[in-house]
Design an enzyme around this catalytic site. Structure first.
Site, mmCIF file in Angstrom:
data_model
loop_
_atom_site.group_PDB
_atom_site.id
_atom_site.type_symbol
_atom_site.label_atom_id
_atom_site.label_comp_id
_atom_site.label_asym_id
_atom_site.label_seq_id
_atom_site.Cartn_x
_atom_site.Cartn_y
_atom_site.Cartn_z
ATOM 1 N N ILE B 101 0.849 -1.183 0.000
ATOM 2 C CA ILE B 101 0.000 0.000 0.000
ATOM 3 C C ILE B 101 0.890 1.240 0.000
ATOM 4 O O ILE B 101 1.903 1.277 0.693
ATOM 5 C CB ILE B 101 -0.964 0.014 1.216
ATOM 6 C CG1 ILE B 101 -2.015 1.100 1.062
ATOM 7 C CG2 ILE B 101 -0.235 0.145 2.524
ATOM 8 C CD1 ILE B 101 -3.080 0.779 0.040
ATOM 9 N N LYS B 102 0.554 2.192 -0.822
ATOM 10 C CA LYS B 102 1.252 3.481 -0.828
ATOM 11 C C LYS B 102 0.364 4.469 -0.080
ATOM 12 O O LYS B 102 -0.741 4.777 -0.512
ATOM 13 C CB LYS B 102 1.483 3.954 -2.266
ATOM 14 C CG LYS B 102 2.155 5.296 -2.381
ATOM 15 C CD LYS B 102 2.213 5.718 -3.845
ATOM 16 C CE LYS B 102 2.691 7.154 -3.989
ATOM 17 N NZ LYS B 102 2.423 7.665 -5.335
#
Lengths: 65, 136
Positions: B101-102
């Site tokens: 996840i960014k």
């Protein structure tokens, strides 16, 4: 029946989540569904009954970042 | 595309990458060039965003344009708060995008500047089985 679909008050005639998605013209293969902020897995859509006032979010992946 | 381990291998979590080029998907003129671009560049990681469905959109889900061997890095750019970022992260994982996840929390909708304090907050409230978080 009234639900809140992606933030908008919406009238639907369908009873199940899957039928509502088809009724409203969304592509079932590409959307992700939450009902009342609970993620509903695609395999459970047909068994998921919608009720008056439910909040439904339909999401999909788009370009970005 | 294959990932060969070298002395210069980059790891996110326990996943090796030979390319350090991360690809965004916000500015492609056509989605049909995403796959050829990834092949030509060697990029092994590509970002996508999660949004409410637009019933009038004519294009298919962007995931259908990304080769299976390229790792998906969903971002939380739709989030206005840390809690929304966590929600998006969970949805992305459940949707089959893996554990990456960014993290982005954006409250400035004019210039899309990140809320740095908000961006740093989500990991404290990650579920116990944490995702590999990657603030960039």
């Amino acid at each position: 029946m009234h639900i809140i679909l992606n933030g908008e008050q919406t009238v639907i005639s369908s009873q199940s989540l899957h039928a509502m998605i088809v009724e409203k013209g969304f592509d079932p293969d590409t959307v992700i569904a939450e009902v009342n902020f609970q993620l509903i897995k695609k395999n459970d859509w047909e068994q998921t009954t919608l009720n008056e006032g439910d909040t439904v979010e339909l999401l999909s992946f788009v370009g970005g970042g | 595309m294959s990932t060969k381990e070298t002395d210069d291998t980059l790891y996110f979590g326990d996943v090796p990458f030979t390319s350090r080029l991360l690809t965004g998907t916000g500015k492609f003129a056509s989605r049909d060039i995403i796959a050829p671009m990834l092949e030509a560049s060697g990029s092994e990681l590509i970002t996508v965003a999660l949004r409410r469905v637009d019933p009038n959109a004519k294009e298919k889900d962007i995931l259908q344009y990304i080769p299976k061997l390229v790792r998906i890095l969903p971002n939380t750019s739709g989030a206005r708060t840390a809690e929304e970022a966590v929600r998006i992260a969970r949805i992305a994982r459940e949707a089959g995008c893996g554990d990456f996840i960014k993290i982005e929390v954006i409250t400035d909708m004019k210039y899309l500047l990140p809320d740095n304090a908000g961006t740093l907050k989500p990991p404290r409230s990650w579920p116990r089985k944490a995702l590999s978080s990657c603030p960039i």
